[in-house]
Design a protein around this motif. Structure first.
Motif, PDB file in Angstrom:
ATOM      1  N   ALA A 125       0.826  -1.384  -0.143  1.00 59.57           N
ATOM      2  CA  ALA A 125      -0.005   0.103   0.173  1.00 59.57           C
ATOM      3  C   ALA A 125       0.881   1.186   0.152  1.00 59.57           C
ATOM      4  N   LEU A 126       2.021   1.401   0.795  1.00 59.63           N
ATOM      5  CA  LEU A 126       2.759   2.321   0.768  1.00 59.63           C
ATOM      6  C   LEU A 126       3.650   2.656  -0.573  1.00 59.63           C
ATOM      7  N   THR A 127       3.959   1.642  -1.399  1.00 56.78           N
ATOM      8  CA  THR A 127       4.592   1.626  -2.437  1.00 56.78           C
ATOM      9  C   THR A 127       3.691   2.209  -3.659  1.00 56.78           C
ATOM     10  N   LEU A 128       2.378   1.790  -3.459  1.00 57.65           N
ATOM     11  CA  LEU A 128       1.320   2.260  -4.176  1.00 57.65           C
ATOM     12  C   LEU A 128       1.249   3.729  -4.350  1.00 57.65           C
ATOM     13  N   ARG A 129       0.828   4.332  -3.053  1.00 56.61           N
ATOM     14  CA  ARG A 129       0.723   5.545  -2.629  1.00 56.61           C
ATOM     15  C   ARG A 129       1.893   6.403  -3.114  1.00 56.61           C
ATOM     16  N   TYR A 130       2.924   5.842  -3.113  1.00 54.59           N
ATOM     17  CA  TYR A 130       4.118   6.769  -3.369  1.00 54.59           C
ATOM     18  C   TYR A 130       4.359   6.787  -4.872  1.00 54.59           C
ATOM     19  N   ARG A 131       3.867   5.891  -5.643  1.00 59.68           N
ATOM     20  CA  ARG A 131       3.941   5.897  -7.108  1.00 59.68           C
ATOM     21  C   ARG A 131       2.797   6.891  -7.468  1.00 59.68           C
ATOM     22  N   GLN A 132       1.548   7.027  -7.064  1.00 58.91           N
ATOM     23  CA  GLN A 132       0.528   7.922  -7.281  1.00 58.91           C
ATOM     24  C   GLN A 132       1.069   9.356  -6.949  1.00 58.91           C
ATOM     25  N   ILE A 133       1.552   9.685  -5.747  1.00 56.56           N
ATOM     26  CA  ILE A 133       2.159  10.846  -5.704  1.00 56.56           C
ATOM     27  C   ILE A 133       3.226  11.201  -6.467  1.00 56.56           C
ATOM     28  N   GLU A 134       4.173  10.448  -6.838  1.00 59.28           N
ATOM     29  CA  GLU A 134       5.327  10.670  -7.431  1.00 59.28           C
ATOM     30  C   GLU A 134       5.015  10.990  -8.873  1.00 59.28           C
ATOM     31  N   HIS A 135       3.895  10.507  -9.473  1.00 57.80           N
ATOM     32  CA  HIS A 135       3.544  10.901 -10.834  1.00 57.80           C
ATOM     33  C   HIS A 135       3.025  12.521 -10.742  1.00 57.80           C
ATOM     34  N   GLN A 136       2.045  12.702  -9.839  1.00 57.28           N
ATOM     35  CA  GLN A 136       1.884  13.990  -9.666  1.00 57.28           C
ATOM     36  C   GLN A 136       2.776  15.069  -9.337  1.00 57.28           C
ATOM     37  N   TRP A 137       3.661  14.574  -8.380  1.00 52.72           N
ATOM     38  CA  TRP A 137       4.576  15.535  -7.818  1.00 52.72           C
ATOM     39  C   TRP A 137       5.555  15.882  -8.950  1.00 52.72           C
ATOM     40  N   GLY A 138       5.914  14.954  -9.693  1.00 52.95           N
ATOM     41  CA  GLY A 138       6.807  15.272 -10.731  1.00 52.95           C
ATOM     42  C   GLY A 138       6.182  16.218 -11.643  1.00 52.95           C
ATOM     43  N   LYS A 139       4.926  16.601 -12.029  1.00 56.27           N
ATOM     44  CA  LYS A 139       4.572  17.617 -12.802  1.00 56.27           C
ATOM     45  C   LYS A 139       4.553  18.894 -12.050  1.00 56.27           C
ATOM     46  N   LEU A 140       4.114  18.838 -10.789  1.00 58.94           N
ATOM     47  CA  LEU A 140       3.934  19.890  -9.940  1.00 58.94           C
ATOM     48  C   LEU A 140       5.287  20.597  -9.703  1.00 58.94           C
ATOM     49  N   THR A 141       6.285  19.771  -9.640  1.00 58.63           N
ATOM     50  CA  THR A 141       7.585  20.512  -9.177  1.00 58.63           C
ATOM     51  C   THR A 141       8.113  20.946 -10.418  1.00 58.63           C
ATOM     52  N   THR A 142       8.157  20.514 -11.531  1.00 61.89           N
ATOM     53  CA  THR A 142       8.449  21.356 -12.802  1.00 61.89           C
ATOM     54  C   THR A 142       7.801  22.493 -13.119  1.00 61.89           C
ATOM     55  N   GLU A 143       6.293  22.731 -12.787  1.00 62.81           N
ATOM     56  CA  GLU A 143       5.741  23.689 -12.888  1.00 62.81           C
ATOM     57  C   GLU A 143       6.188  24.727 -11.906  1.00 62.81           C
ATOM     58  N   TYR A 144       6.204  24.257 -10.699  1.00 61.64           N
ATOM     59  CA  TYR A 144       6.795  25.312  -9.638  1.00 61.64           C
ATOM     60  C   TYR A 144       7.940  25.794  -9.910  1.00 61.64           C
ATOM     61  N   GLU A 145       8.933  25.096 -10.270  1.00 60.06           N
ATOM     62  CA  GLU A 145      10.228  25.554 -10.740  1.00 60.06           C
ATOM     63  C   GLU A 145      10.233  26.586 -12.059  1.00 60.06           C
ATOM     64  N   HIS A 146       9.543  26.333 -12.817  1.00 59.74           N
ATOM     65  CA  HIS A 146       9.120  27.041 -13.917  1.00 59.74           C
ATOM     66  C   HIS A 146       8.582  28.536 -13.903  1.00 59.74           C
ATOM     67  N   LEU A 147       7.625  28.222 -12.910  1.00 57.93           N
ATOM     68  CA  LEU A 147       6.866  29.443 -12.531  1.00 57.93           C
ATOM     69  C   LEU A 147       7.647  30.447 -11.702  1.00 57.93           C
ATOM     70  N   ARG A 148       8.522  29.785 -10.796  1.00 57.09           N
ATOM     71  CA  ARG A 148       9.492  30.670 -10.061  1.00 57.09           C
ATOM     72  C   ARG A 148      10.354  31.408 -10.887  1.00 57.09           C
ATOM     73  N   ASP A 149      11.072  30.521 -11.792  1.00 61.70           N
ATOM     74  CA  ASP A 149      12.158  31.177 -12.828  1.00 61.70           C
ATOM     75  C   ASP A 149      11.467  32.244 -13.621  1.00 61.70           C
ATOM     76  N   ARG A 150      10.278  32.108 -14.024  1.00 61.63           N
ATOM     77  CA  ARG A 150       9.562  33.172 -15.013  1.00 61.63           C
ATOM     78  C   ARG A 150       9.127  34.363 -14.111  1.00 61.63           C
ATOM     79  N   ILE A 151       8.842  34.198 -12.812  1.00 61.80           N
ATOM     80  CA  ILE A 151       8.456  35.306 -11.776  1.00 61.80           C
ATOM     81  C   ILE A 151       9.722  36.013 -11.696  1.00 61.80           C
ATOM     82  N   LYS A 152      10.881  35.484 -11.550  1.00 65.65           N
ATOM     83  CA  LYS A 152      12.159  36.251 -11.171  1.00 65.65           C
ATOM     84  C   LYS A 152      12.573  36.934 -12.446  1.00 65.65           C
ATOM     85  N   ALA A 153      12.501  36.277 -13.756  1.00 63.47           N
ATOM     86  CA  ALA A 153      12.667  36.941 -14.954  1.00 63.47           C
ATOM     87  C   ALA A 153      11.934  38.077 -15.010  1.00 63.47           C
TER      88      ALA A 153
END
Length: 306
Positions: free
Chosen positions: A192-220
């Motif tokens: 159950a733990l690994t299943l939940r990890y995989r679910q979050i990993e998939h969502q987190w990967g997209k959120l992290t890249t969007e978060y970092e991209h937005l931060r870079d755009r705001i700074k620029a």
């Protein structure tokens, strides 16, 4: 609330409270913002189901070291009584310091719970009370009042009594969350733990890249538009200074000085490569440590278990 000022009544109350298994405690301190703070009140609750403060005992121990010492000896140093405080380090400064036993701190409990289970940026007692018990109306205005004055106002005594009521309620909620956050590893459902990890990993990967991209755009954008601060974002200039010296010059200076420079140097991989075969002739001391590393294999979208 049972507000006690008589010495004999306080001694009797302490003896009775010493029979409890768990006590929820707080203190009020006079002259807390000076170099000589004075313990003013000790508030005690033994009934966690009390939500009105009717059963709270308030001991007036202002300028009464013998009574405070009696409380420390019979309550604080008793390993058979669990003492619950919020920010226990502060209260224990006046109640036995490092001699106390069986003390639980709800501030530490709250900080030890992951944000996703306890989504609060602050863990003071008022914030936790409002989060877990929204029906309570927390008034912190008497906190900074004069606890060295006598007589104390009814508002001060009411505030003092309710603090341990809030504490008991918060503790019960935190204990459940803490158990959820830190279950017994031997009983964990790894599947159950690994299943939940995989679910979050998939969502987190997209959120992290969007978060970092937005931060870079705001700074620029802020740099380009000459905006130094907006909506909680602030540009702050930073200066980095790197100091280097040739090792031969450093070695010469060390040899010529009268200072004892005999200290260990960690040989990084890069340094070992530069030293080369000479390292085999040096009296190297090795320290080997072992730890477990969790390696996680990547999965394609087709392999995702959801």
């Amino acid at each position: 609330m049972n507000y006690l000022t008589d010495v004999q009544e306080i001694e009797v109350a302490i003896a009775q409270l010493a029979q409890a298994e768990t006590l929820w405690l707080d203190t009020e301190v006079a002259d807390y913002d000076t170099k000589k703070p004075r313990l003013s009140l000790i508030q005690i609750l033994s009934n966690p189901h009390d939500i009105t403060g009717d059963t709270v005992t308030v001991l007036d121990v202002l300028d009464s070291p013998p009574l405070a010492n009696l409380f420390i000896a019979q309550i604080m140093q008793n390993p058979d009584i669990t003492k619950v405080f919020h920010n226990a380090n502060y209260d224990c400064r006046f109640l036995g310091k490092k001699t106390v036993k069986a003390v639980v701190c709800t501030l530490k409990m709250a900080r030890d719970i992951p944000y996703y289970l306890l989504p609060l940026s602050h863990h003071n007692l008022a914030t936790l009370t409002e989060y877990f018990c929204p029906a309570f109306s927390v008034d912190k205005s008497p906190q900074g009042s004069d606890w060295g004055q006598r007589p104390l106002s009814s508002e001060q005594l009411h505030y003092a009594a309710l603090d341990v009521v809030y504490l008991a309620q918060v503790y019960q909620h935190l204990r459940k969350l803490h158990h959820k956050a830190h279950p017994d590893p031997k009983r964990e459902d790894i599947t159950a733990l690994t299943l939940r990890y995989r679910q979050i990993e998939h969502q987190w990967g997209k959120l992290t890249t969007e978060y970092e991209h937005l931060r870079d755009r705001i700074k620029a954008a802020m740099i380009s538009q000459n905006v130094t601060e907006t909506n909680g974002f602030k540009l702050s200039p930073t200066t980095k200074t790197t100091r280097t010296i040739a090792f031969s010059q450093l070695a010469q200076a060390m040899e010529e000085s009268q200072v004892d420079w005999d200290f260990p140097i960690t040989l990084t991989k890069a340094i070992q490569e530069q030293i080369g075969a000479i390292i085999e002739e040096l009296p190297i001391q090795e320290q080997v440590t072992q730890s477990q590393r969790l390696n996680i294999a990547e999965q394609s979208d087709e392999e995702m278990p959801f």
